[in-house]
Design a protein around this motif. Structure first.
Motif, PDB file in Angstrom:
ATOM      1  N   ASP A  27      42.711  52.768  26.652  1.00 31.56           N
ATOM      2  CA  ASP A  27      42.987  53.812  27.626  1.00 31.56           C
ATOM      3  C   ASP A  27      41.671  54.484  27.993  1.00 31.56           C
ATOM      4  OD1 ASP A  27      44.414  55.428  29.291  1.00 31.56           O
ATOM      5  OD2 ASP A  27      45.365  56.585  27.722  1.00 31.56           O
ATOM      6  N   ASP A  38      47.371  65.749  44.184  1.00 28.84           N
ATOM      7  CA  ASP A  38      48.279  64.686  43.753  1.00 28.84           C
ATOM      8  C   ASP A  38      48.030  63.415  44.564  1.00 28.84           C
ATOM      9  OD1 ASP A  38      49.426  66.372  41.910  1.00 28.84           O
ATOM     10  OD2 ASP A  38      51.215  66.782  43.106  1.00 28.84           O
ATOM     11  N   MET A  41      45.091  61.506  43.148  1.00 30.08           N
ATOM     12  CA  MET A  41      45.444  60.811  41.902  1.00 30.08           C
ATOM     13  C   MET A  41      46.308  59.585  42.176  1.00 30.08           C
ATOM     14  SD  MET A  41      45.918  63.786  39.041  1.00 30.08           S
ATOM     15  CE  MET A  41      47.024  64.844  39.954  1.00 30.08           C
ATOM     16  N   GLN A  42      47.237  59.681  43.133  1.00 31.02           N
ATOM     17  CA  GLN A  42      48.088  58.541  43.476  1.00 31.02           C
ATOM     18  C   GLN A  42      47.267  57.410  44.095  1.00 31.02           C
ATOM     19  OE1 GLN A  42      51.031  60.479  45.865  1.00 31.02           O
ATOM     20  NE2 GLN A  42      52.222  61.155  44.094  1.00 31.02           N
ATOM     21  N   ILE A  44      44.118  56.749  43.417  1.00 34.18           N
ATOM     22  CA  ILE A  44      43.401  56.131  42.289  1.00 34.18           C
ATOM     23  C   ILE A  44      44.326  55.197  41.531  1.00 34.18           C
ATOM     24  CG2 ILE A  44      42.304  56.584  40.042  1.00 34.18           C
ATOM     25  CD1 ILE A  44      40.507  57.272  42.389  1.00 34.18           C
ATOM     26  N   SER A  45      45.541  55.642  41.278  1.00 29.85           N
ATOM     27  CA  SER A  45      46.514  54.810  40.560  1.00 29.85           C
ATOM     28  C   SER A  45      46.805  53.537  41.322  1.00 29.85           C
ATOM     29  CB  SER A  45      47.800  55.600  40.338  1.00 29.85           C
ATOM     30  OG  SER A  45      48.747  54.822  39.667  1.00 29.85           O
ATOM     31  N   ARG A  46      46.999  53.626  42.629  1.00 27.29           N
ATOM     32  CA  ARG A  46      47.241  52.423  43.438  1.00 27.29           C
ATOM     33  C   ARG A  46      46.062  51.457  43.348  1.00 27.29           C
ATOM     34  NH1 ARG A  46      48.576  56.036  47.376  1.00 27.29           N
ATOM     35  NH2 ARG A  46      50.765  56.569  47.285  1.00 27.29           N
ATOM     36  N   GLU A  47      44.867  51.988  43.389  1.00 29.98           N
ATOM     37  CA  GLU A  47      43.678  51.152  43.326  1.00 29.98           C
ATOM     38  C   GLU A  47      43.569  50.444  41.972  1.00 29.98           C
ATOM     39  OE1 GLU A  47      40.245  49.346  44.731  1.00 29.98           O
ATOM     40  OE2 GLU A  47      41.661  50.566  45.844  1.00 29.98           O
ATOM     41  N   CYS A  48      43.868  51.159  40.909  1.00 28.22           N
ATOM     42  CA  CYS A  48      43.756  50.588  39.550  1.00 28.22           C
ATOM     43  C   CYS A  48      44.799  49.503  39.293  1.00 28.22           C
ATOM     44  CB  CYS A  48      43.892  51.686  38.508  1.00 28.22           C
ATOM     45  SG  CYS A  48      42.493  52.802  38.477  1.00 28.22           S
ATOM     46  N   PHE A  49      45.965  49.635  39.882  1.00 29.04           N
ATOM     47  CA  PHE A  49      47.055  48.717  39.583  1.00 29.04           C
ATOM     48  C   PHE A  49      47.369  47.763  40.712  1.00 29.04           C
ATOM     49  CE2 PHE A  49      47.624  52.311  36.710  1.00 29.04           C
ATOM     50  CZ  PHE A  49      47.581  51.620  35.513  1.00 29.04           C
TER      51      PHE A  49
END
Length: 52
Positions: A27, A38, A41-42, A44-49
């Motif tokens: 992690d 928000d 952060m969303q 970033i999450s889309r980019e990571c996954f």
């Protein structure tokens, strides 16, 4: 004690549920120098996954 510079982002890599270094669930925690939205952060999450 972990001291953070409030003007820089700081990343910490950790492995949860492990009894020795570099085993378990990896992690990454990032402490940012300012609050983010928000939406940011969303994104970033889309980019990571995102699947290649």
């Amino acid at each position: 004690m972990l001291l953070l510079d409030p003007n820089k982002s700081t990343q910490i890599n950790m492995h949860a549920f492990a009894d020795k270094p570099y085993y378990g669930n990896p992690d990454e925690v990032c402490f940012l120098p300012q609050q983010v939205t928000d939406e940011w952060m969303q994104n970033i999450s889309r980019e990571c996954f995102r699947r290649s």
